[in-house]
Design a protein around this motif. Structure first.
Motif, PDB file in Angstrom:
ATOM      1  N   LYS A 178      54.163  82.214  87.932  1.00 33.38           N
ATOM      2  CA  LYS A 178      54.813  82.465  89.218  1.00 33.38           C
ATOM      3  C   LYS A 178      53.819  83.035  90.241  1.00 33.38           C
ATOM      4  N   GLY A 179      53.794  82.404  91.397  1.00 27.78           N
ATOM      5  CA  GLY A 179      52.885  82.809  92.465  1.00 27.78           C
ATOM      6  C   GLY A 179      51.516  82.150  92.387  1.00 27.78           C
ATOM      7  N   TYR A 180      51.236  81.443  91.282  1.00 25.05           N
ATOM      8  CA  TYR A 180      49.930  80.821  91.072  1.00 25.05           C
ATOM      9  C   TYR A 180      50.043  79.366  90.635  1.00 25.05           C
ATOM     10  N   ASN A 181      51.175  78.755  90.814  1.00 20.36           N
ATOM     11  CA  ASN A 181      51.378  77.393  90.324  1.00 20.36           C
ATOM     12  C   ASN A 181      50.687  76.324  91.155  1.00 20.36           C
ATOM     13  N   THR A 182      50.646  76.503  92.462  1.00 23.41           N
ATOM     14  CA  THR A 182      50.001  75.518  93.321  1.00 23.41           C
ATOM     15  C   THR A 182      48.487  75.580  93.127  1.00 23.41           C
ATOM     16  N   GLY A 183      47.890  74.439  92.877  1.00 24.36           N
ATOM     17  CA  GLY A 183      46.440  74.374  92.716  1.00 24.36           C
ATOM     18  C   GLY A 183      45.946  74.863  91.369  1.00 24.36           C
ATOM     19  N   SER A 184      46.837  74.959  90.388  1.00 22.60           N
ATOM     20  CA  SER A 184      46.405  75.437  89.081  1.00 22.60           C
ATOM     21  C   SER A 184      46.748  74.428  87.996  1.00 22.60           C
ATOM     22  N   ILE A 185      46.109  74.622  86.856  1.00 25.81           N
ATOM     23  CA  ILE A 185      46.382  73.838  85.657  1.00 25.81           C
ATOM     24  C   ILE A 185      46.827  74.825  84.590  1.00 25.81           C
ATOM     25  N   GLY A 186      47.956  74.549  83.954  1.00 20.86           N
ATOM     26  CA  GLY A 186      48.477  75.406  82.895  1.00 20.86           C
ATOM     27  C   GLY A 186      48.247  74.785  81.526  1.00 20.86           C
ATOM     28  N   ILE A 187      47.629  75.549  80.635  1.00 19.99           N
ATOM     29  CA  ILE A 187      47.383  75.130  79.252  1.00 19.99           C
ATOM     30  C   ILE A 187      48.142  76.092  78.349  1.00 19.99           C
ATOM     31  N   CYS A 188      48.956  75.566  77.437  1.00 20.30           N
ATOM     32  CA  CYS A 188      49.731  76.402  76.532  1.00 20.30           C
ATOM     33  C   CYS A 188      49.323  76.159  75.086  1.00 20.30           C
ATOM     34  N   LEU A 189      48.969  77.235  74.387  1.00 17.66           N
ATOM     35  CA  LEU A 189      48.671  77.190  72.957  1.00 17.66           C
ATOM     36  C   LEU A 189      49.926  77.597  72.188  1.00 17.66           C
ATOM     37  N   VAL A 190      50.315  76.825  71.190  1.00 21.20           N
ATOM     38  CA  VAL A 190      51.446  77.180  70.342  1.00 21.20           C
ATOM     39  C   VAL A 190      51.036  78.379  69.495  1.00 21.20           C
ATOM     40  N   GLY A 191      51.828  79.443  69.519  1.00 19.98           N
ATOM     41  CA  GLY A 191      51.526  80.692  68.839  1.00 19.98           C
ATOM     42  C   GLY A 191      51.667  81.835  69.821  1.00 19.98           C
ATOM     43  N   THR A 192      51.204  83.022  69.413  1.00 22.03           N
ATOM     44  CA  THR A 192      51.309  84.190  70.287  1.00 22.03           C
ATOM     45  C   THR A 192      49.968  84.869  70.523  1.00 22.03           C
ATOM     46  N   ASP A 193      49.282  85.236  69.459  1.00 24.80           N
ATOM     47  CA  ASP A 193      48.024  85.955  69.656  1.00 24.80           C
ATOM     48  C   ASP A 193      46.951  85.591  68.641  1.00 24.80           C
ATOM     49  N   LYS A 194      47.241  84.618  67.779  1.00 24.66           N
ATOM     50  CA  LYS A 194      46.256  84.081  66.842  1.00 24.66           C
ATOM     51  C   LYS A 194      46.474  82.580  66.794  1.00 24.66           C
ATOM     52  N   PHE A 195      45.368  81.850  66.775  1.00 31.67           N
ATOM     53  CA  PHE A 195      45.464  80.400  66.853  1.00 31.67           C
ATOM     54  C   PHE A 195      44.584  79.775  65.780  1.00 31.67           C
ATOM     55  N   GLN A 221      41.934  77.197  63.854  1.00 32.61           N
ATOM     56  CA  GLN A 221      40.606  76.688  64.205  1.00 32.61           C
ATOM     57  C   GLN A 221      40.739  75.380  64.981  1.00 32.61           C
ATOM     58  N   ALA A 222      41.686  74.531  64.583  1.00 33.27           N
ATOM     59  CA  ALA A 222      41.901  73.257  65.280  1.00 33.27           C
ATOM     60  C   ALA A 222      42.298  73.486  66.736  1.00 33.27           C
ATOM     61  N   GLN A 223      43.111  74.502  66.988  1.00 33.41           N
ATOM     62  CA  GLN A 223      43.488  74.819  68.372  1.00 33.41           C
ATOM     63  C   GLN A 223      42.290  75.311  69.172  1.00 33.41           C
ATOM     64  N   TRP A 224      41.477  76.174  68.563  1.00 31.21           N
ATOM     65  CA  TRP A 224      40.296  76.686  69.267  1.00 31.21           C
ATOM     66  C   TRP A 224      39.339  75.545  69.621  1.00 31.21           C
ATOM     67  N   GLU A 225      39.158  74.626  68.691  1.00 31.96           N
ATOM     68  CA  GLU A 225      38.274  73.486  68.954  1.00 31.96           C
ATOM     69  C   GLU A 225      38.841  72.601  70.058  1.00 31.96           C
ATOM     70  N   ALA A 226      40.132  72.338  70.018  1.00 27.34           N
ATOM     71  CA  ALA A 226      40.765  71.515  71.053  1.00 27.34           C
ATOM     72  C   ALA A 226      40.697  72.209  72.416  1.00 27.34           C
ATOM     73  N   LEU A 227      40.930  73.531  72.429  1.00 27.28           N
ATOM     74  CA  LEU A 227      40.853  74.290  73.681  1.00 27.28           C
ATOM     75  C   LEU A 227      39.440  74.241  74.251  1.00 27.28           C
ATOM     76  N   ALA A 228      38.435  74.387  73.409  1.00 26.38           N
ATOM     77  CA  ALA A 228      37.041  74.351  73.884  1.00 26.38           C
ATOM     78  C   ALA A 228      36.709  72.996  74.501  1.00 26.38           C
ATOM     79  N   LEU A 229      37.153  71.914  73.877  1.00 29.85           N
ATOM     80  CA  LEU A 229      36.904  70.571  74.435  1.00 29.85           C
ATOM     81  C   LEU A 229      37.635  70.377  75.757  1.00 29.85           C
ATOM     82  N   LEU A 230      38.891  70.791  75.802  1.00 27.03           N
ATOM     83  CA  LEU A 230      39.668  70.660  77.041  1.00 27.03           C
ATOM     84  C   LEU A 230      39.061  71.521  78.141  1.00 27.03           C
ATOM     85  N   TYR A 231      38.684  72.733  77.799  1.00 25.17           N
ATOM     86  CA  TYR A 231      38.027  73.645  78.741  1.00 25.17           C
ATOM     87  C   TYR A 231      36.776  72.992  79.323  1.00 25.17           C
TER      88      TYR A 231
END
Length: 174
Positions: free
Chosen positions: A83-100, A102-112
């Motif tokens: 909220k307040g930052y949606n315009t001009g931004s890209i949102g990436i959501c990782l399934v989980g809460t505070d630990k992810f 290795q496959a997610q970390w690798e996918a996030l690094a590539l997407l990043y």
């Protein structure tokens, strides 16, 4: 379409390492249903042209525990994730809460890497980093967070060359 000035990393606030998807539904489809229940709705022109099965999802990307990256909203389509930052931004959501996983970390690094190459001026941050600076010192500290999302320090992750700390990693539980 809008200029991309921010990439915001989120978590789904779900069980760490546990997939949302099943044989009939993907993680993005589950989140789409949650966002429908919250009243989110994508604009018709975008829905008709991009991810037509996801009519409500607020994120541009969802990363499931097995590393699958699903596309939600089109890049340039205003999100519904910070909220307040949606315009001009890209949102990436990782399934989980505070630990992810290795496959997610690798996918996030590539997407990043892909996104920062395409949008080099975009600031990359966690959702919690968009909390109000209550004491006005120019820093958002843990006592000011309105959410813990994404459950890790994005700046530290970037500084560590996209390597997660051990305490941010979990095993995938199907």
């Amino acid at each position: 379409m809008s200029y991309i000035n921010r990439i915001v990393i989120h978590c789904a606030a779900t069980t760490n390492g546990r997939r949302l998807a099943n044989a009939r539904e993907t993680a993005a489809a589950v989140i789409d249903r949650w966002h429908k229940d919250r009243g989110f709705r994508r604009s018709t022109p975008f829905v008709n042209e991009f991810s037509p099965g996801l009519r409500h999802i607020g994120y541009h990307f969802v990363i499931d525990t097995n590393g699958t990256v699903e596309k939600g909203r089109a890049i340039g389509e205003t999100g519904a994730h910070a909220k307040g930052y949606n315009t001009g931004s890209i949102g990436i959501c990782l399934v989980g809460t505070d630990k992810f996983t290795q496959a997610q970390w690798e996918a996030l690094a590539l997407l990043y890497a892909d996104l920062v190459e395409k949008y080099p001026r975009a600031v990359v941050c966690g959702h919690r980093d968009l909390s109000p600076d209550l004491n006005g010192d120019g820093k958002i500290t843990s006592n000011e967070w309105t959410k813990i999302c994404p459950g890790f320090d994005v700046d530290s992750w970037e500084t560590q060359l996209l390597s997660p700390r051990d305490e941010w990693i979990c095993e995938e539980h199907l």
